[in-house]
Design a protein around this motif. Structure first.
Motif, PDB file in Angstrom:
ATOM      1  N   ALA A 196      35.408  45.233  38.355  1.00 60.32           N
ATOM      2  CA  ALA A 196      35.494  44.788  36.956  1.00 60.32           C
ATOM      3  C   ALA A 196      36.292  43.504  36.829  1.00 60.32           C
ATOM      4  N   TYR A 197      37.348  43.374  37.591  1.00 60.69           N
ATOM      5  CA  TYR A 197      38.200  42.189  37.530  1.00 60.69           C
ATOM      6  C   TYR A 197      37.846  41.151  38.596  1.00 60.69           C
ATOM      7  N   ASP A 198      36.806  41.418  39.359  1.00 57.77           N
ATOM      8  CA  ASP A 198      36.380  40.511  40.426  1.00 57.77           C
ATOM      9  C   ASP A 198      37.553  40.161  41.350  1.00 57.77           C
ATOM     10  N   LEU A 199      38.176  41.215  41.880  1.00 58.74           N
ATOM     11  CA  LEU A 199      39.355  41.040  42.735  1.00 58.74           C
ATOM     12  C   LEU A 199      38.996  40.906  44.209  1.00 58.74           C
ATOM     13  N   TRP A 200      37.717  40.781  44.521  1.00 59.84           N
ATOM     14  CA  TRP A 200      37.312  40.706  45.927  1.00 59.84           C
ATOM     15  C   TRP A 200      37.860  39.437  46.604  1.00 59.84           C
ATOM     16  N   LYS A 201      38.205  38.434  45.804  1.00 61.48           N
ATOM     17  CA  LYS A 201      38.750  37.204  46.393  1.00 61.48           C
ATOM     18  C   LYS A 201      40.114  37.437  47.037  1.00 61.48           C
ATOM     19  N   TYR A 202      40.769  38.541  46.661  1.00 59.09           N
ATOM     20  CA  TYR A 202      42.053  38.874  47.270  1.00 59.09           C
ATOM     21  C   TYR A 202      41.880  39.764  48.497  1.00 59.09           C
ATOM     22  N   ALA A 203      40.622  40.010  48.850  1.00 57.74           N
ATOM     23  CA  ALA A 203      40.327  40.796  50.057  1.00 57.74           C
ATOM     24  C   ALA A 203      39.494  39.928  50.993  1.00 57.74           C
ATOM     25  N   LEU A 204      38.407  40.475  51.512  1.00 57.31           N
ATOM     26  CA  LEU A 204      37.533  39.698  52.403  1.00 57.31           C
ATOM     27  C   LEU A 204      36.148  39.549  51.801  1.00 57.31           C
TER      28      LEU A 204
END
Length: 362
Positions: A130-138
């Motif tokens: 929902a928050y598009d937090l994938w940029k903080y992962a891989l």
């Protein structure tokens, strides 16, 4: 009912001698004794068809909300997944908490709580999506159902959250099956963390690294479970599932080794024989199961090399299968004797390495 006077009259009449009179008297006195107290654990619930259905139902729910979520389900979006996972978690946790109050219903209660814990990765996935937090992962790992079959570094937040939730749940509701959910998350975490250390998914596509991670992580789980077994004195068998996942990860990584010299294959056989011995040392049957399968794998390899003819090969494998069954029967019938013999074999300086339940099993 005969009285003492009646028995003495029979003796005086010559119908009973003194020895027989004493024997009858002892028998009657024994009958007058109160019944023995029931053996500890005699009334404990057994693992019957009801328990099988309870466990099967819990696993079906966990699978339905994890492995088998389809594309349409994932198209609902992150917040819909959060709402769905939260509703399931609250409902199952509430039902489990209510049943937990009844001592006779602790098994279905614990299973419902385990199902609630299994909703945690879906909730965390929904928040990340929902928050598009994938940029903080891989990067974006794709659909939620990929969490189970595919290794990806972006799953680690879901796994850490599940491990924490499992720890809290097992502290509040001491039910060993909850560790199944936490154990799976811990296993997944070991493989997904490797992607962070290799600095990218492209470096983690080879089976060799995955195999090595599984092998060493499984070995670490075995050591941890062994240590807890030594420390634990009583109470629920919390580390049962850790032993299972540890030997699965270790044995799987070891067995998936491609190729190898004849010496390496022979060492593989010796390690599996060692697992059978470890089963007796720790009184954990799961090691004997995987050890026996590993020995059968090695013998099957030898049979395929020695018996080139298809018919002879089939007979050889059948003989190996019968041998494994016979080994199981031998261990089952003589297990108590073998455990007692293990006490005599193990030096006193190493006896502390055996869990208390292994020393007291016989």
């Amino acid at each position: 009912m005969l009285t003492d006077a009646d028995l003495k009259a029979l003796r005086d009449a010559g119908l009973l001698d003194d020895a027989k009179l004493a024997e009858i008297d002892a028998f009657l006195r024994e009958r007058e004794q109160p019944p023995a107290a029931p053996t500890v654990g005699a009334n404990l619930p057994r693992f019957d068809l009801t328990h099988v259905l309870w466990y099967a139902g819990a696993l079906i729910i966990i699978g339905a909300m994890g492995l088998f979520t389809n594309e349409a389900f994932n198209r609902m979006g992150g917040w819909a997944l959060v709402a769905c996972g939260s509703a399931y978690a609250v409902a199952f946790l509430t039902a489990g908490h209510m049943l937990w109050k009844n001592q006779s219903l602790r098994i279905p209660a614990g299973l419902l709580i385990a199902v609630a814990v299994s909703m945690v990765p879906m909730i965390i996935y929904g928040v990340q999506d929902a928050y598009d937090l994938w940029k903080y992962a891989l990067g974006d790992p794709g659909q939620y159902q990929n969490f189970f079959p595919y290794v990806n570094g972006s799953w680690i937040y879901m796994e850490i959250g599940t491990i924490i939730a499992s720890a809290i749940a097992i502290w509040r509701y001491p039910f060993p099956f909850i560790l199944l959910v936490g154990g799976i998350a811990l296993w997944f975490l070991s493989m997904d963390l490797a992607m962070w250390f290799t600095r990218g998914p492209g470096n983690y596509v080879d089976w060799e690294m995955r195999r090595d991670v599984s092998l060493y992580f499984g070995l670490a789980m075995i050591v941890v479970a062994w240590a807890v077994d030594i420390i634990r004195r009583d109470g629920p068998d919390y580390v049962f599932w850790i032993h299972i996942f540890g030997v699965m990860a270790f044995w799987g990584g070891m067995t998936l080794n491609d190729g190898g010299t004849e010496l390496e294959k022979f060492i593989y056989c010796l390690i599996n024989i060692g697992l059978i011995g470890l089963s007796l040392f720790l009184n954990r049957r799961v090691y004997a199961v995987f050890g026996a399968i590993g020995v059968a794998v090695y013998l099957g390899y030898l049979a395929s090399e020695v018996f080139k003819d298809v018919i002879m090969f089939s007979f050889a494998l059948s003989a190996i299968g019968l041998g494994v069954i016979a080994l199981g029967l031998l261990l089952n019938r003589n297990r108590a004797r073998m455990l007692a013999a293990m006490d005599n074999i193990v030096p006193q300086s190493l006896a502390w390495l055996r869990p208390e339940h292994a020393r007291a099993a016989h």
